[in-house]
Design an enzyme around this catalytic site. Structure first.
Site, short mmCIF file in Angstrom:
data_model
loop_
_atom_site.label_atom_id
_atom_site.label_comp_id
_atom_site.label_asym_id
_atom_site.label_seq_id
_atom_site.Cartn_x
_atom_site.Cartn_y
_atom_site.Cartn_z
N SER A 90 0.26 -1.71 -0.69
CA SER A 90 -0.81 -1.21 0.34
C SER A 90 -0.22 -0.80 1.75
O SER A 90 1.23 -1.08 2.11
CB SER A 90 -1.42 -2.76 0.86
OG SER A 90 -0.95 -3.54 1.47
N ASP A 91 -0.63 -0.11 2.57
CA ASP A 91 -0.22 0.25 3.93
C ASP A 91 -0.36 -1.10 4.60
O ASP A 91 -0.91 -1.98 4.15
CB ASP A 91 -1.00 1.21 4.42
CG ASP A 91 -0.20 2.01 5.77
OD1 ASP A 91 0.52 1.21 6.34
OD2 ASP A 91 -0.57 3.17 6.13
N TRP A 92 0.19 -1.21 5.75
CA TRP A 92 0.29 -2.45 6.64
C TRP A 92 -1.03 -2.99 6.87
O TRP A 92 -1.52 -2.31 7.73
CB TRP A 92 1.36 -2.08 7.54
CG TRP A 92 2.64 -2.43 7.24
CD1 TRP A 92 3.60 -3.44 8.06
CD2 TRP A 92 3.59 -2.22 6.09
NE1 TRP A 92 4.76 -3.44 7.22
CE2 TRP A 92 4.67 -2.90 6.13
CE3 TRP A 92 3.34 -1.30 5.02
CZ2 TRP A 92 5.60 -2.43 5.19
CZ3 TRP A 92 4.27 -0.87 4.07
CH2 TRP A 92 5.28 -1.71 4.49
N PHE A 93 -1.47 -4.24 6.55
CA PHE A 93 -2.63 -4.73 6.79
C PHE A 93 -3.78 -3.90 6.04
O PHE A 93 -5.07 -4.03 6.30
CB PHE A 93 -3.03 -4.97 8.09
CG PHE A 93 -2.01 -5.81 8.91
CD1 PHE A 93 -1.59 -7.22 8.70
CD2 PHE A 93 -1.03 -5.30 9.84
CE1 PHE A 93 -0.95 -7.89 9.18
CE2 PHE A 93 -0.11 -5.85 10.51
CZ PHE A 93 -0.05 -7.46 10.23
N GLY A 94 -3.44 -3.17 4.82
CA GLY A 94 -4.37 -2.38 4.21
C GLY A 94 -5.00 -2.92 2.98
O GLY A 94 -5.64 -2.27 2.37
#
Ligand code: NOJ
Length: 708
Positions: free
Chosen positions: A226-230
């Site tokens: 995932s993208d960061w915190f995504g």
């Protein structure tokens, strides 16, 4: 998917807790990696370190070679150079102990406003695909895992974590997915999902895109992070095919690792709150305890966890990480500096030239503009680089010039927004005070005076962009337009060097003698600009994006961009030059445009086989030159099917000595022939396809055709 016996055995030997620790990140004890997996000591699984790119390897507090922005790389139209830049970044990642590079960024440039366009390649899917593939090959040739990002339709920063891209299957297939497909075909070991939703489902939990298309149809064997915190949900994301949650640490832990324990992620003012991860996801670890519980509850099959782990370990095995056979790497070598300079030089696009360029060696030059005193390393955000050494534009010109060089700032400095300054809380008051002093001591009149007393005036202008924010408009920030106009009025040999993330409006372009686009050229800024201005290198760059006034681009209706909860891709496949051809709108500078100091004549065009067009190009000038031979395909008319007038199909960049002719072959990408039919899938309409060969999408020099 078949995993090696070793990976199968390893997965079998891992406890549930050990497996879970491999599918979500943890804080890096060294504090250098953007993402970190601790490994499993008991079984000799080493740690895995992931570092940001794509303009070089970014590890906090450390310098590295600051390569030109991705859009500058694409402007070279030279895939081999992209492979070399990718390999150099790979060696630097190795030198910094990083195993995975978070790049290339390859979202299609749909709107010129997007704050991250400098991290992306082009408005065209075929050009994007060839650069994506080349960078992946380069990075991975050094055993560093490439992470093409952000899959998919992350084409704007406004509300990037919430917005749903409402996009047709046809536009996805023909425009937004092909770059990723090319990266997968090149062997990419990882993929990063986008923050946004696609047709109402977050990218990180999009089963159809992740499991059916990426892993199924395309046969992707690597891991999806995932993208960061995504990562928005546990069950949804795990079952959809997400393999790794990043960063996997809470926002508090992230701030602690930045040594700022008191700061909450939600306290940070990025200037655009909508670009922040949603508060619900910023503080959780979806793939830790919640995944454990979901497996116990039977909501996620244990086999899915095994597959996640096997995919990650599989890439660790493939690139030697599992055996601790990482390459030693090297950083800031003469070769890397040369590549950075060569890309910056070759990516520089000569937009206009009435003959003032190349400059005479002994010309007296007035360099003007605040942008001249900095090397433009990039925009703000996760790609921000710190260079060992950098050459501001004016320094490069000074070093090269045979005549006198004067400098006048003319207008106040343009601040490049820094995401990290935002995070680390720069003292705003001090910045404002500096800006006040700055504006009091600089005056356009000084620049005018300098320009009047020189033979040539070189005005260097810049935009200012960052991740997490889009541009409000395409104008140059501050008083830079007024500066150019005043200098141009004072000296009719005024050259403007534009350093921008992508298209900007150039309202004064008819009043100046030459315009050069050098993007964000990285650490070699001044050297590259000087070598093009003085003609040491031909201007080899071509535009990977159309330049036009803001109102002429597709997606100008608010529901198309910036949208609200949804952004409607109503323009379908008519993105970039396809839109300009379709509406007969006149671009300021068309896709593919770029002048040369040499002149070229095209002749003897022919198809040598179904997918190769051959043409003879003669350099009819007395200077050695570099030509980018471009091929476009014009599909036959089919009733009730709307297709672009022409589609970019391929390119070959060649050096041609003065007076010589070369035979150039261009391979035509199949994508330019196919269209995606919502009911029949990929379709090649039988008929006669025109094949255009030329210098840009609007400068066709020779034509032939092929039947399909
Ligand atoms: C968010 C960005 O969208 C992504 O490109 C980057 O790699 C991660 N943050 C990590 O910094």
């Amino acid at each position: 998917m078949d995993h090696s016996d070793r990976i199968v055995d390893l997965v079998e030997s891992l406890t549930r807790a050990e497996k879970l620790a491999l599918v979500h990140g943890a804080p890096d004890p060294d504090g250098t990696a953007t993402g970190y997996l601790p490994g499993v000591d008991r079984l000799g699984v080493p740690e895995l370190k992931l570092a940001d790119g794509p303009l070089g390897v970014r590890t906090p507090g450390q310098a590295a070679t600051a390569f030109p922005a991705s859009i500058a790389l694409a402007a070279t139209f030279d895939d081999d150079l992209a492979r070399r830049q990718g390999a150099a970044i790979g060696r630097e990642a190795n030198a910094r102990g990083q195993d995975v590079l978070l790049g290339p960024g390859l979202n299609l440039i749909r709107v010129p406003h997007c704050g991250r366009n400098f991290e992306y390649f082009s408005e065209d899917p075929v050009l994007t695909g060839s650069f994506a593939g080349a960078v992946v090959e380069g990075l991975q040739s050094e055993d560093v895992v490439a992470t093409p990002k952000h899959f998919v339709a992350n084409n704007q920063e406004t509300r990037r974590t919430r917005v749903s891209a409402d996009v047709s299957e046809r536009a996805l297939r023909e425009c937004y997915l092909p770059g990723f497909r090319a990266a997968v075909d090149a062997g990419a070991g990882a993929i990063m999902t986008a923050y946004n939703q696609i047709n109402g489902t977050h990218a990180s939990e999009h089963h159809r895109l992740l499991t059916e298309v990426l892993k199924g149809e395309w046969g992707f064997e690597g891991f999806v992070m995932s993208d960061w915190f995504g990562t928005e949900t546990t069950v949804g994301a795990a079952n959809a095919g997400l393999d790794l949650e990043m960063p996997g640490i809470t926002s508090e832990e992230m701030m602690e690792s930045f040594d700022m324990p008191d700061l909450e992620l939600s306290d940070i003012d990025f200037g655009n709150a909508d670009a922040l991860p949603t508060p619900e996801t910023a503080g959780t670890r979806m793939f830790a305890e919640p995944l454990d519980e979901a497996i116990d509850a039977g909501d996620v099959p244990e086999a899915r966890l095994d597959d996640m782990v096997a995919r990650i370990l599989g890439q660790m095995e493939r690139f030697g990480v599992l055996d601790d056979e990482r390459n030693e790497g090297e950083i800031d070598t003469p070769e890397h500096r040369e590549i950075a300079e060569e890309v910056a030089t070759r990516g520089t696009v000569l937009l206009e030239n009435d003959g003032v360029l190349p400059l005479d060696d002994d010309a007296d030059v007035a360099v003007v503009g605040p942008a001249a005193t900095v090397a433009m390393l990039g925009g703000g955000g996760s790609s921000e680089m710190t260079a060992f050494d950098e050459t501001p534009t004016v320094d490069g010109i000074r070093e090269r010039a045979g005549g006198t060089v004067t400098y006048a700032q003319g207008v106040p400095e343009i601040e490049i927004p820094s995401f990290f300054d935002d995070i680390f809380g720069d003292d705003e008051a001090a910045t404002d005070a500096d800006a006040d002093t700055d504006s009091a001591s600089v005056a356009i009149d000084d620049a005018v005076e300098a320009a009047e007393s020189a033979e040539v005036a070189v005005v260097v202008v810049q935009d200012a962009t960052t991740e997490a924010e889009d541009r409000d408009d395409l104008r140059l920030p501050g008083d830079q337009d007024a500066l150019v106009e005043a200098v141009a009025a004072a000296n009719d040999r005024t050259v403007v060097v534009v350093q921008s993330s992508g298209p900007v409006e150039l309202p004064w372009r008819d009043d100046v003698a030459a315009v050069v686009e050098s993007w964000y050229p990285g650490q070699a800024d001044g050297d590259a600009v000087a070598s093009v201005l003085y003609g040491d290198a031909d201007a080899g760059g071509r535009l990977p994006v159309t330049f036009a006034p803001e109102s002429e681009y597709p997606a100008t209706e608010p529901h198309q961009y910036p949208g609200d909860d949804e952004v409607h891709y109503d323009e379908g496949v008519f993105v970039g030059y396809r839109h300009f051809d379709d509406t007969d709108a006149e671009p300021t500078y068309p896709f593919g445009h770029g002048l040369s100091y040499a002149e070229f004549a095209y002749r003897d065009v022919e198809m040598v086989d179904d997918e190769t067009v051959r043409v003879t190009v003669e350099n009819t000038s007395e200077r050695d030159g570099r030509e980018v031979v471009q091929a476009y395909v014009r599909p036959p008319h089919v009733a009730d099917v709307e297709r672009p007038l022409r589609e970019f199909a391929g390119h070959t960049a060649v050096d041609i000595p003065a007076g010589e002719s070369v035979t150039v072959d261009v391979t035509l990408d199949d994508l330019a022939f196919r269209r995606y039919d919502e009911s029949d899938g990929w379709t090649v309409d039988p008929g006669a396809y025109g094949v255009e060969v030329g210098r840009s999408s609007r400068d066709v020099r020779a034509e032939t055709g092929v039947s399909r």
